[in-house]
Design an enzyme around this catalytic site. Structure first.
Site, PDB file in Angstrom:
ATOM      1  N   ASP A 235      -3.587   3.582   9.749  1.00 23.20           N
ATOM      2  CA  ASP A 235      -3.585   2.170  10.608  1.00 23.20           C
ATOM      3  C   ASP A 235      -2.789   2.362  11.919  1.00 23.20           C
ATOM      4  O   ASP A 235      -2.239   0.971  12.780  1.00 23.20           O
ATOM      5  CB  ASP A 235      -2.997   1.275   9.614  1.00 23.20           C
ATOM      6  CG  ASP A 235      -3.486   1.253   8.693  1.00 23.20           C
ATOM      7  OD1 ASP A 235      -4.822   0.860   8.441  1.00 23.20           O
ATOM      8  OD2 ASP A 235      -3.182  -0.135   8.076  1.00 23.20           O
TER       9      ASP A 235
ATOM     10  N   ASP B 136       1.064  -2.078  -1.772  1.00 24.52           N
ATOM     11  CA  ASP B 136       0.703  -2.218  -0.581  1.00 24.52           C
ATOM     12  C   ASP B 136       1.540  -2.780   0.180  1.00 24.52           C
ATOM     13  O   ASP B 136       1.518  -3.045   1.448  1.00 24.52           O
ATOM     14  CB  ASP B 136      -0.523  -2.666  -0.322  1.00 24.52           C
ATOM     15  CG  ASP B 136      -1.848  -1.988  -0.764  1.00 24.52           C
ATOM     16  OD1 ASP B 136      -1.958  -1.188  -0.644  1.00 24.52           O
ATOM     17  OD2 ASP B 136      -2.629  -3.156  -1.136  1.00 24.52           O
TER      18      ASP B 136
HETATM   19  C1  BGC Z   1       3.253   2.515   2.472  1.00 23.18           C
HETATM   20  C2  BGC Z   1       4.415   4.886   2.007  1.00 23.18           C
HETATM   21  C3  BGC Z   1       3.378   4.744   1.358  1.00 23.18           C
HETATM   22  C4  BGC Z   1       1.715   4.925   1.195  1.00 23.18           C
HETATM   23  C5  BGC Z   1       1.403   5.146  -0.567  1.00 23.18           C
HETATM   24  C6  BGC Z   1       2.092   2.563   2.085  1.00 23.18           C
HETATM   25  O1  BGC Z   1       1.250   1.783   1.812  1.00 23.18           O
HETATM   26  O2  BGC Z   1       4.486   2.829   3.646  1.00 23.18           O
HETATM   27  O3  BGC Z   1       4.937   4.017   1.971  1.00 23.18           O
HETATM   28  O4  BGC Z   1       3.550   5.905   1.175  1.00 23.18           O
HETATM   29  O5  BGC Z   1       2.049   3.373   1.079  1.00 23.18           O
HETATM   30  O6  BGC Z   1       1.932   4.806  -1.668  1.00 23.18           O
END
Ligand code: BGC
Length: 584
Positions: A298, A522
């Site tokens: 992103d 998320d």
């Molecule tokens: C988060 C990360 C996380 C990843 C996997 C992302 O949305 O910001 O901290 O490691 O997702 O779950």
């Protein structure tokens, strides 16, 4: 056909033995061990299940009777007549040359344990009679006849054969024929949470802050990067997947995954994040392990779609475009980790519901190419791209394509598609790959599609195309992606686990992979104190009525989520329930 004992081969043998033990399989002993009993080294049972005169269906079961595990199994036979042709196959790749047929193991079932069997099948045609073959070979050893020493060699390792790469060789697709590392932290959590059936799937290791490089960052006994790499060696894995995700000013169009580094902290990104990762990854101990590096989710796409001149602009994205720190960070990441032959860099390309519009598509490919030439990077540092990471776009919409129309109106004009050029991730990923080559990338780039949460099974999944009454009714009642809007990204209600990880599943696609570990949130809809820089995001609030980035639609999020990256049990259960393909 006999295996030669080159040093690389010996090392591989040791790794395989370790992995068999970890997997709880029988400790089969060394590959060269033999038993001097008169028994068939292998058994092949070839059955014609159905024959309708011109065509037939066959089922073949192969059993390894030797005392050691066999890797990359391959069954061969000859047909008695030239009119017999093996065709479309399942659970093996079947090819025919004249009357000679070869069935090779699929990547996900390439090992035959001592005493283990594999079954595959195919449809065939015949003109004239259809006699069963009489002689079968497994990796060159004749089956169904008694022998003294029933050891069967693995596929011979010719170091110069590009089809048979040695550990450490640079390959086109790092996933081909590879065993992928299972993250024990995620695996345990999944197994404890009702996901025993999928807990052995490989998922990516996320390096989402500086402290994640070291052990113990996310709770007492959690693993750091070195622990994961060591565990991968112990598992005998060929590939470890990691996500590098810590750019300055991260997540500029949302709040849920904002990170620890401020917009100007590019030096800390280089010195405190990428350099220490490179130091670990570059340890010669890991040289034979392929490391897939998914680069900064992103980030670059935001600089195309969420900046001034667009109604979707945010101040943070404008700032990151102006200071150049996303491009510099990605370039530095690619150059620094790309110096290692065993690292395969994949740059994030968002998903079809983001970059699939004409004004985003080519511009994103161009920007990625710019980043691939920044800070010492070259396009050679790029193995490919990663699509749909942590997103929910359907892999394939089975009931309609972009070329469908209703009463002369294209589906592109439906509210759901809204002039996008793509309706699903696979068609998008394949087209983006070509666009990237147009932009200057090497023609051998491939795409990884994150299929961890784009399954869309369960009772709401349409089973057939809907009636073509109006274009909106047709699209809305045909689509398997049940989101309110393709711009919705937070903890989507109704989603399920997607395709299980698989190498080289389609043209231009290096793998379906589980990059976002299923069960990890998320983002949250309320501020929850944390030391990771993460904030509440309205897109994670089921009551939120949306903004211009999601067509002012409801967010579609599940309620009561923890901050991003933290375990979200309700979502995990929903993903299991709605898995597609379903979990057996
Ligand atoms: C988060 C990360 C996380 C990843 C996997 C992302 O949305 O910001 O901290 O490691 O997702 O779950």
């Amino acid at each position: 056909m006999t295996g030669t004992s080159k040093p690389a081969r010996k090392r591989r043998t040791a790794l395989l033995a370790a992995s068999a033990l970890i997997g709880g399989a029988l400790g089969a002993g060394g590959m060269m061990q033999g038993t001097a009993v008169a028994a068939p080294a292998c058994t092949v049972d070839y059955q014609v299940m159905n024959d309708w005169g011109s065509g037939f269906t066959a089922s073949v079961t192969v059993t390894n009777n030797a005392s050691s595990t066999l890797n990359n199994w391959r069954v061969e036979w000859d047909y008695a007549t030239s009119g017999q042709k093996a065709g479309q196959a399942w659970n093996a790749t079947v090819s025919q040359d004249g009357t000679h047929v070869t069935a090779s193991a699929p990547s996900w079932n390439s090992t035959l344990a001592a005493g283990g069997s594999a079954n595959f099948g195919f449809n065939g045609v015949h003109s004239g009679s259809n006699p069963k073959p009489t002689t079968f070979k497994l990796n060159g050893t004749t089956c169904n006849v008694d022998v003294e020493d029933p050891d069967i060699p693995d596929e011979p390792d010719d170091p110069d054969d590009p089809d048979n790469p040695q550990p450490g060789d640079r390959v086109d697709n790092p996933y081909a024929g590879a065993q992928v590392y299972v993250n024990p932290d995620w695996s345990e959590q999944a197994a404890e949470s009702g996901g025993e059936a999928i807990a052995d799937q490989p998922t990516a290791v996320w390096l989402d802050r500086i402290s994640a490089i070291e052990s113990g960052s996310a709770g007492e006994n959690t693993m750091g990067l070195r622990d994961h790499l060591d565990a991968a060696l112990e598992q005998g894995a060929d590939v470890l997947q990691m996500v590098t995700y810590n750019l300055p000013g991260r997540d500029c169009a949302a709040l849920a995954s904002q990170g620890e580094l401020g917009p100007d902290e590019i030096d800390r990104y280089k010195n405190e994040f990428i350099d220490p990762i490179a130091e670990i990854v570059g340890d010669p101990k890991y040289a034979d392990l392929r490391i897939v590096n998914i680069v900064e989710i992103d980030s670059l796409p935001n600089l195309v779609t969420n900046v001034s001149g667009r109604p979707t602009a945010t101040e943070n994205c404008d700032e990151m475009l102006a200071n150049g720190n996303y491009v510099k960070g990605v370039g530095y990441n690619l150059a620094t980790l790309g110096q290692f032959d065993n690292v395969y860099n994949y740059i994030d390309i968002g998903h079809h519901g983001w970059l699939g519009w004409d004004d985003n598509f080519g511009a994103s490919a161009d920007l990625l190419f710019e980043a691939a030439n920044a800070e010492g990077a070259t396009p050679d540092d790029v193995a490919g791209f990663a699509a749909n990471v942590a997103n929910y776009g359907a892999l394939k919409e089975p009931h309609f394509t972009i070329n469908d129309s209703v009463n002369g109106t294209s589906v592109r004009q439906s509210k759901w598609v809204d002039w996008n050029r793509y309706v699903d991730e696979q068609s998008y990923a394949q087209a983006f790959r070509q666009e990237a080559v147009r932009a200057g990338f090497d023609s051998d780039v491939g795409v990884i599609i994150d299929t961890s949460r784009n399954g869309w099974g369960g009772p709401e999944r349409p089973t057939a195309p809907a009636a073509k009454t109006t274009v909106d009714a047709f699209v809305d009642n045909s689509r398997v992606d049940r989101r309110v809007h393709t711009g919705n990204w937070c903890n989507q209600a109704g989603a399920g686990l997607g395709e299980r990880p698989k190498a080289a599943p389609a043209s231009g696609i290096d793998a379906y992979a589980w990059i976002k570990p299923p069960g990890e949130s998320d983002g949250s809809s309320e501020d929850i104190p944390n030391d990771e820089g993460k904030r509440a995001d309205e897109m994670c609030n089921p009551e939120y009525e949306g903004n211009v980035r999601n067509g002012n639609s409801m967010s579609g999020a599940l309620p009561n989520a923890p901050v991003s990256g933290h375990w979200f049990q309700e979502q995990f259960e929903e993903l299991l329930r709605n898995a597609y393909p379903p979990i057996d």
